[in-house]
Structures are given as C-alpha cells and as structure tokens.
Motif scaffolding. Structure first.
Motif, PDB file in Angstrom:
ATOM      1  N   ASP A   1     -10.758   6.417 -27.321  1.00  0.00           N
ATOM      2  CA  ASP A   1      -9.753   6.702 -26.212  1.00  0.00           C
ATOM      3  C   ASP A   1      -8.431   5.945 -26.610  1.00  0.00           C
ATOM      4  OD1 ASP A   1     -11.443   8.204 -24.796  1.00  0.00           O
ATOM      5  OD2 ASP A   1     -11.807   6.765 -23.239  1.00  0.00           O
ATOM      6  N   ALA A   2      -7.316   6.445 -26.495  1.00  0.00           N
ATOM      7  CA  ALA A   2      -6.102   5.669 -26.566  1.00  0.00           C
ATOM      8  C   ALA A   2      -5.162   5.623 -25.412  1.00  0.00           C
ATOM      9  CB  ALA A   2      -5.391   6.313 -27.798  1.00  0.00           C
ATOM     10  N   PHE A   3      -4.246   4.943 -25.161  1.00  0.00           N
ATOM     11  CA  PHE A   3      -3.589   4.783 -23.847  1.00  0.00           C
ATOM     12  C   PHE A   3      -2.334   4.614 -24.240  1.00  0.00           C
ATOM     13  CE2 PHE A   3      -7.782   2.986 -23.312  1.00  0.00           C
ATOM     14  CZ  PHE A   3      -8.280   3.735 -22.335  1.00  0.00           C
ATOM     15  N   VAL A   4      -1.420   5.358 -23.491  1.00  0.00           N
ATOM     16  CA  VAL A   4       0.130   5.216 -23.634  1.00  0.00           C
ATOM     17  C   VAL A   4       0.571   5.358 -22.119  1.00  0.00           C
ATOM     18  CG1 VAL A   4       2.228   6.396 -24.716  1.00  0.00           C
ATOM     19  CG2 VAL A   4       0.212   6.271 -25.949  1.00  0.00           C
ATOM     20  N   GLY A   5       1.535   4.428 -22.156  1.00  0.00           N
ATOM     21  CA  GLY A   5       2.234   4.842 -20.464  1.00  0.00           C
ATOM     22  C   GLY A   5       2.983   3.596 -20.034  1.00  0.00           C
ATOM     23  N   GLU A   6       3.897   3.567 -19.340  1.00  0.00           N
ATOM     24  CA  GLU A   6       4.657   2.429 -18.643  1.00  0.00           C
ATOM     25  C   GLU A   6       4.007   2.326 -17.110  1.00  0.00           C
ATOM     26  OE1 GLU A   6       8.980   0.754 -17.295  1.00  0.00           O
ATOM     27  OE2 GLU A   6       8.791   2.879 -18.346  1.00  0.00           O
ATOM     28  N   VAL A   7       3.546   0.910 -16.699  1.00  0.00           N
ATOM     29  CA  VAL A   7       3.325   0.529 -15.531  1.00  0.00           C
ATOM     30  C   VAL A   7       4.545   0.277 -14.649  1.00  0.00           C
ATOM     31  CG1 VAL A   7       1.687  -0.649 -14.105  1.00  0.00           C
ATOM     32  CG2 VAL A   7       1.044   0.299 -16.355  1.00  0.00           C
ATOM     33  N   GLY A   8       4.473   0.701 -13.485  1.00  0.00           N
ATOM     34  CA  GLY A   8       5.617   0.110 -12.399  1.00  0.00           C
ATOM     35  C   GLY A   8       4.969  -0.703 -11.571  1.00  0.00           C
ATOM     36  N   LEU A   9       5.791  -1.329 -10.732  1.00  0.00           N
ATOM     37  CA  LEU A   9       5.371  -2.323  -9.802  1.00  0.00           C
ATOM     38  C   LEU A   9       4.537  -1.714  -8.601  1.00  0.00           C
ATOM     39  CD1 LEU A   9       8.530  -4.685  -9.595  1.00  0.00           C
ATOM     40  CD2 LEU A   9       6.360  -5.011 -11.044  1.00  0.00           C
ATOM     41  N   THR A  10       4.721  -0.466  -8.345  1.00  0.00           N
ATOM     42  CA  THR A  10       3.849   0.119  -7.235  1.00  0.00           C
ATOM     43  C   THR A  10       2.754   0.497  -7.831  1.00  0.00           C
ATOM     44  OG1 THR A  10       5.291   2.222  -7.520  1.00  0.00           O
ATOM     45  CG2 THR A  10       5.987   0.613  -5.839  1.00  0.00           C
ATOM     46  N   GLY A  11       2.380   0.572  -9.000  1.00  0.00           N
ATOM     47  CA  GLY A  11       1.099   0.960  -9.632  1.00  0.00           C
ATOM     48  C   GLY A  11       1.284   2.481 -10.249  1.00  0.00           C
ATOM     49  N   GLU A  12       2.550   2.984 -10.355  1.00  0.00           N
ATOM     50  CA  GLU A  12       2.621   4.206 -10.869  1.00  0.00           C
ATOM     51  C   GLU A  12       2.504   4.276 -12.377  1.00  0.00           C
ATOM     52  OE1 GLU A  12       6.859   3.028 -10.609  1.00  0.00           O
ATOM     53  OE2 GLU A  12       4.773   2.670  -9.769  1.00  0.00           O
ATOM     54  N   ILE A  13       2.281   5.287 -13.156  1.00  0.00           N
ATOM     55  CA  ILE A  13       2.397   5.241 -14.500  1.00  0.00           C
ATOM     56  C   ILE A  13       3.642   6.317 -14.954  1.00  0.00           C
ATOM     57  CG2 ILE A  13       1.001   6.137 -16.591  1.00  0.00           C
ATOM     58  CD1 ILE A  13      -0.223   3.857 -15.124  1.00  0.00           C
ATOM     59  N   ARG A  14       4.659   5.536 -15.364  1.00  0.00           N
ATOM     60  CA  ARG A  14       5.972   6.159 -15.651  1.00  0.00           C
ATOM     61  C   ARG A  14       5.892   6.828 -16.889  1.00  0.00           C
ATOM     62  NH1 ARG A  14       9.265   4.262 -11.727  1.00  0.00           N
ATOM     63  NH2 ARG A  14      10.991   5.046 -12.752  1.00  0.00           N
ATOM     64  N   ARG A  15       6.619   7.784 -17.341  1.00  0.00           N
ATOM     65  CA  ARG A  15       6.871   8.502 -18.441  1.00  0.00           C
ATOM     66  C   ARG A  15       7.212   7.715 -19.699  1.00  0.00           C
ATOM     67  NH1 ARG A  15       9.141  13.621 -18.617  1.00  0.00           N
ATOM     68  NH2 ARG A  15       9.118  13.769 -16.322  1.00  0.00           N
ATOM     69  N   VAL A  16       6.963   8.133 -20.736  1.00  0.00           N
ATOM     70  CA  VAL A  16       7.381   7.392 -22.058  1.00  0.00           C
ATOM     71  C   VAL A  16       8.034   8.415 -23.071  1.00  0.00           C
ATOM     72  CG1 VAL A  16       5.963   5.606 -21.911  1.00  0.00           C
ATOM     73  CG2 VAL A  16       5.547   7.700 -23.171  1.00  0.00           C
ATOM     74  N   ASN A  17       8.837   7.956 -23.997  1.00  0.00           N
ATOM     75  CA  ASN A  17       9.580   9.040 -24.844  1.00  0.00           C
ATOM     76  C   ASN A  17       8.690   9.564 -26.120  1.00  0.00           C
ATOM     77  OD1 ASN A  17       9.608   6.337 -26.134  1.00  0.00           O
ATOM     78  ND2 ASN A  17      11.901   6.721 -27.141  1.00  0.00           N
ATOM     79  N   ARG A  18       8.891  10.397 -26.592  1.00  0.00           N
ATOM     80  CA  ARG A  18       8.232  10.883 -27.851  1.00  0.00           C
ATOM     81  C   ARG A  18       6.898  11.106 -27.851  1.00  0.00           C
ATOM     82  NH1 ARG A  18      11.782   7.912 -32.502  1.00  0.00           N
ATOM     83  NH2 ARG A  18      10.483   9.662 -33.896  1.00  0.00           N
ATOM     84  N   ILE A  19       6.593  11.327 -26.798  1.00  0.00           N
ATOM     85  CA  ILE A  19       5.069  11.520 -26.374  1.00  0.00           C
ATOM     86  C   ILE A  19       4.135  12.453 -27.513  1.00  0.00           C
ATOM     87  CG2 ILE A  19       5.040  13.625 -24.934  1.00  0.00           C
ATOM     88  CD1 ILE A  19       2.875  10.526 -24.701  1.00  0.00           C
ATOM     89  N   GLU A  20       4.871  13.585 -27.917  1.00  0.00           N
ATOM     90  CA  GLU A  20       4.466  14.607 -28.875  1.00  0.00           C
ATOM     91  C   GLU A  20       3.812  13.726 -30.507  1.00  0.00           C
ATOM     92  OE1 GLU A  20       7.832  16.938 -26.934  1.00  0.00           O
ATOM     93  OE2 GLU A  20       7.355  15.052 -27.775  1.00  0.00           O
ATOM     94  N   GLN A  21       4.744  12.867 -30.691  1.00  0.00           N
ATOM     95  CA  GLN A  21       4.198  12.229 -31.873  1.00  0.00           C
ATOM     96  C   GLN A  21       3.284  10.995 -31.710  1.00  0.00           C
ATOM     97  OE1 GLN A  21       8.210  10.480 -33.058  1.00  0.00           O
ATOM     98  NE2 GLN A  21       8.901  12.266 -34.288  1.00  0.00           N
ATOM     99  N   ARG A  22       3.298  10.482 -30.638  1.00  0.00           N
ATOM    100  CA  ARG A  22       2.163   9.716 -30.262  1.00  0.00           C
ATOM    101  C   ARG A  22       0.956  10.317 -30.201  1.00  0.00           C
ATOM    102  NH1 ARG A  22       4.855   4.887 -27.729  1.00  0.00           N
ATOM    103  NH2 ARG A  22       6.915   5.420 -27.119  1.00  0.00           N
ATOM    104  N   VAL A  23       0.764  11.166 -29.663  1.00  0.00           N
ATOM    105  CA  VAL A  23      -0.693  12.103 -29.319  1.00  0.00           C
ATOM    106  C   VAL A  23      -1.103  12.690 -30.778  1.00  0.00           C
ATOM    107  CG1 VAL A  23      -1.706  14.301 -28.515  1.00  0.00           C
ATOM    108  CG2 VAL A  23      -0.002  12.797 -26.910  1.00  0.00           C
ATOM    109  N   ALA A  24       0.144  13.438 -31.561  1.00  0.00           N
ATOM    110  CA  ALA A  24      -0.310  13.722 -32.835  1.00  0.00           C
ATOM    111  C   ALA A  24      -0.808  12.455 -33.833  1.00  0.00           C
ATOM    112  CB  ALA A  24       0.801  14.171 -33.509  1.00  0.00           C
TER     113      ALA A  24
END
Length: 458
Positions: free
Chosen positions: A391-414
C-alpha cells in the motif's frame, strides 16, 4: 583625490553600519560586524553603462531582441543533468554548496574529467589544495584529459589573466571563500570579498560565455556561508546533502533560472567516486520490513521526479509531564498538526504519547502530499497494527479531517505501480479527469477516518 571611508559590515547578512554595533540589527547575530575600509574617488568621470558582454547598453524593442537558443551540454551523469534542468547552460554561473567532506570537489573533478575527454577545455582553480593533491585524487577517480588544466591560485587578477590566455569553456572555482579580489581591502572570506569575487566571476561567465562552477562552504546552520547576495547573483544554486556515515548523497536544486527548482539527484559515494543512482525509490525501500508497524510509504514529488519514501513512526507512552515530538527529515510543526487532527477527528488519544518520526533514507520531505502517509504511520504505531506492504498513500490532510487533492497524481500513481505496489490511497477529488491504470488499485478517500478504516481496518 581619494577619499577613505570606514564602515562596519555584518559577516552573516552583509548589513552595513557607519559605527560598530555589538549585535546586527538585521539578522540579530552578535559580534558579527567587522570594520572594512572603502576607498572612492572624487570627480571621477562616469563611463557609459555596458552590459556583461561589453556592449554599451541601449533600449531595444522586445521583438528585435535575438533569442537564439544555445543548446545545453550533456554530462555523463544523468542525475546532474536532471538537477541542472536538462544539462549545462553555456555561460551560466552555478553555485554548489555542502558540508565539508560531502563530495563537492569530487563531483566537480569527475565532471571536469568527463567534459575534458569529450573535447571541452576545463580550468580547475583550487584555493584549498595544491596541484599534487588534486592529481592524487584524480588518479584515484581515474580522471584525466588533454584539455584539463589545474591552477592552484587565489588571486582573481591572475585567474582572469589565465582565463583570457587559455580561453577555457568551463572554469571550476574551489572555493569562493578562498578567492581574493585585489581591489578590496577586506580580509579573505569577508562579505565584501565574496561579493566582489562573485561579481568578477559573473563577468567572466556572461562576458566570455564561459560556464563557471563555484564551490561554497556551508555554515553549521546548513546555509551557504557569506552574504545572501551570493545566491541572488548566481544563476543556479545546488545543495549537496547527505550523511557522512552513509554512502548516499543528494544533490538538490534550490534555485535555477534555466529549469525547475527542488529537483533531486541521487548519488552513491564509493572508492571510485560518485556513482549515480537511476532509481532512488528502490534504494529508499530496500530495507523495509514487511510486517512492521508504524510504517507507511508515500509517493513524494521532488521537482519533476516522483520518489517513494518510507515514513516511520514510533508512538510510546510518555514518562515526562509533556509529550515529546521529534521528527527527522520531516517538519516538526506539520507532525504536531497532523497528530492534533488525528486526536480530534479520528479519536486517537495522543496527548500522552511521545512521537518519533523520520523519513527513511536521509531524504527531507516538505510538501502537503505526505500528510496522509504521516497520519497512517502514526495510527499504525499507536494501534500496533501494520499497513499492507503493497500500500502507498498520497494526500493532504485538512484541519477538519478531509483529504485534499494534490498535484500530478498520474505520475505518482505510475511510479507506485512501476515498483510493484498493488494499492494506493489518493484524495477522491483526484480521480476525475484521467484514466487510472489497471495494474494498481487506486482508492479514493474523502476523510481521514475513512482512510484509516480501509487501510488499518478500524
């Protein structure tokens, strides 16, 4: 008639004062102001302003300016080419800083030998070592070349005369703190000397279209020694990082007028010099335990390169009044923020727990996309329940507990799929607008609680 004026200059930031001060009012450092004598001439005739190429400056229409692109010069070290933005730009001024003994001179000596073998003329100016010492190191590194010149000198007038005589394509200055401009009365290594030497090196680079590499020392605080104007004047600033007790070195670009910043190059130091590491993700993950708790893998983006790094966390009950928060390679304030979000939004009682976190491999991570992996490592260690090794994890955590989007997700997943990972957790809002690959399961999560439930089963 010459007029002499005395002023005091801070050796840390370059602040100038007409009188002595115990503490610099600009940077706050104590006993850093040194007396310097400045000489000027009265009644001096003002000459027409010229550019660095020696042409008298005049206004030009933007459409009439010639923008003919000069091709970059590729070295045999692809990692160095990546950090420089695709290769060496002719006529550029490149500053390389790093701790003593980290390998700055070794890197430049190898690059000089490679350029010389390919037919380029190189002048290596050393202010710290003799010609015999450099020759001994060159023999150990198997560096040679017909157009490779060694010049142990610190006087800038002699260096400029030698450059005019040899007309080299590349000049290496090792190091800028040892060079001396004769028209400046300050001591060698002072702010005025470094500023004057750098200005002369810029004239050599821009006026003669010669690429100049400059070595700079690093202070105990990890910043380049000398005034901040040193970094402003050069075209590219590279930091050579690493641990003297480990073989891996990281070359990081913090400023580049001809490419992207925060670009990363990985090298391995051995008896034959520096050897590039083409796939650093395997290096950072090769010693990871399969069933260990408190471990999570993140796909971090350094410049244009996605790198998989293991984030480790150790959560233990505190034995003192206040819980400790220690982070290596991570921002300590970011770790404390994520632990507060976990306690508030995920019901993890962490206020009486000591937390020790690190990014394995000696790499430094500082981007919002690593938040989810940090939270997973902390929760895994607290619950004593390991994450899946694939398993791998990518994401920004907000103060309200939400997972916010990040940039260039295609390259990270690849990148995660290329190294054999079977599942990757990403922000749900990042799933739109692109085709997910078939060789890896992409799980979109909205909240931190949802991600913890899917990854750890609670």
């Amino acid at each position: 008639m010459a007029k002499t004026r005395t002023h005091y200059v801070c050796q840390n930031c370059g602040y100038s004062s007409p009188r002595f001060l115990g503490r610099c009012p600009n940077c706050g450092k104590w006993n850093s102001l040194v007396e310097e004598v400045e000489q000027g001439q009265l009644g001096k005739t003002v000459q027409p302003t010229t550019t660095l190429t020696g042409i008298v400056a005049k206004p030009q229409k933007i459409k009439e300016i010639d923008t003919q692109k000069t091709p970059r010069v590729k070295t045999r070290l692809n990692e160095l080419n990546r950090v420089l933005g695709g290769g060496i730009v002719p006529g550029s001024l490149v500053l390389i800083g790093g701790d003593p003994g980290i390998g700055k001179s070794t890197l430049l000596l190898q690059v000089s030998g490679q350029l010389s073998v390919e037919g380029h003329s190189v002048l290596y100016v050393s202010g710290e070592e003799s010609a015999n010492q450099i020759k001994m190191r060159a023999q150990r590194l198997a560096v040679s070349g017909d157009n490779f010149y060694i010049y142990p000198e610190t006087n800038m007038d002699s260096i400029r005369a030698t450059v005019d005589n040899l007309q080299p394509e590349y000049v290496i200055i090792d190091s800028v703190q040892t060079m001396q401009a004769t028209d400046v009365t300050s001591a060698i290594g002072s702010v005025a000397q470094i500023r004057a030497v750098t200005a002369q090196l810029m004239q050599i680079a821009k006026g003669k279209n010669i690429t100049v590499f400059v070595v700079g020392h690093v202070t105990k605080g990890g910043v380049l020694a000398g005034p901040k104007i040193l970094e402003h004047m050069v075209d590219t600033v590279l930091y050579f990082e690493g641990d003297l007790h480990h073989t891996y070195r990281i070359l990081r670009s913090v400023k580049n007028r001809f490419g992207s910043t925060n670009e990363l190059g990985i090298f391995e130091m051995n008896t034959e010099g520096l050897k590039e590491v083409p796939n650093p993700s395997e290096i950072f993950l090769e010693e990871r335990l399969q069933d260990a708790t408190g471990s999570a893998v993140v796909v971090s983006l350094e410049g244009t390169r996605p790198i998989l790094v293991e984030i480790q966390a150790l959560i233990t009950p505190t034995v003192f009044g206040n819980a400790q928060r220690t982070a290596t390679g991570l921002n300590r304030n970011r770790v404390s923020l994520i632990m507060a979000v976990l306690e508030k939004r995920a019901n993890l009682l962490l206020q009486n727990q000591d937390a020790y976190l690190k990014a394995a491999g000696g790499v430094k991570l500082d981007e919002p996309a690593i938040d989810l992996a940090i939270a997973m490592a902390i929760a895994s260690s607290y619950r004593d329940r390991g994450t899946q090794p694939t398993d791998a994890f990518v994401g920004e955590v907000g103060l309200t507990g939400e997972i916010r989007r990040v940039n260039r997700i295609e390259q990270r997943v690849a990148e995660a799929a290329k190294l054999g990972f079977k599942r990757i957790f990403v922000p749900k809002n990042n799933l739109q607008g692109w085709q997910t690959p078939t060789n890896i399961e992409v799980v979109g999560v909205t909240t931190l609680s949802e991600a913890l439930k899917l990854a750890l089963g609670h």
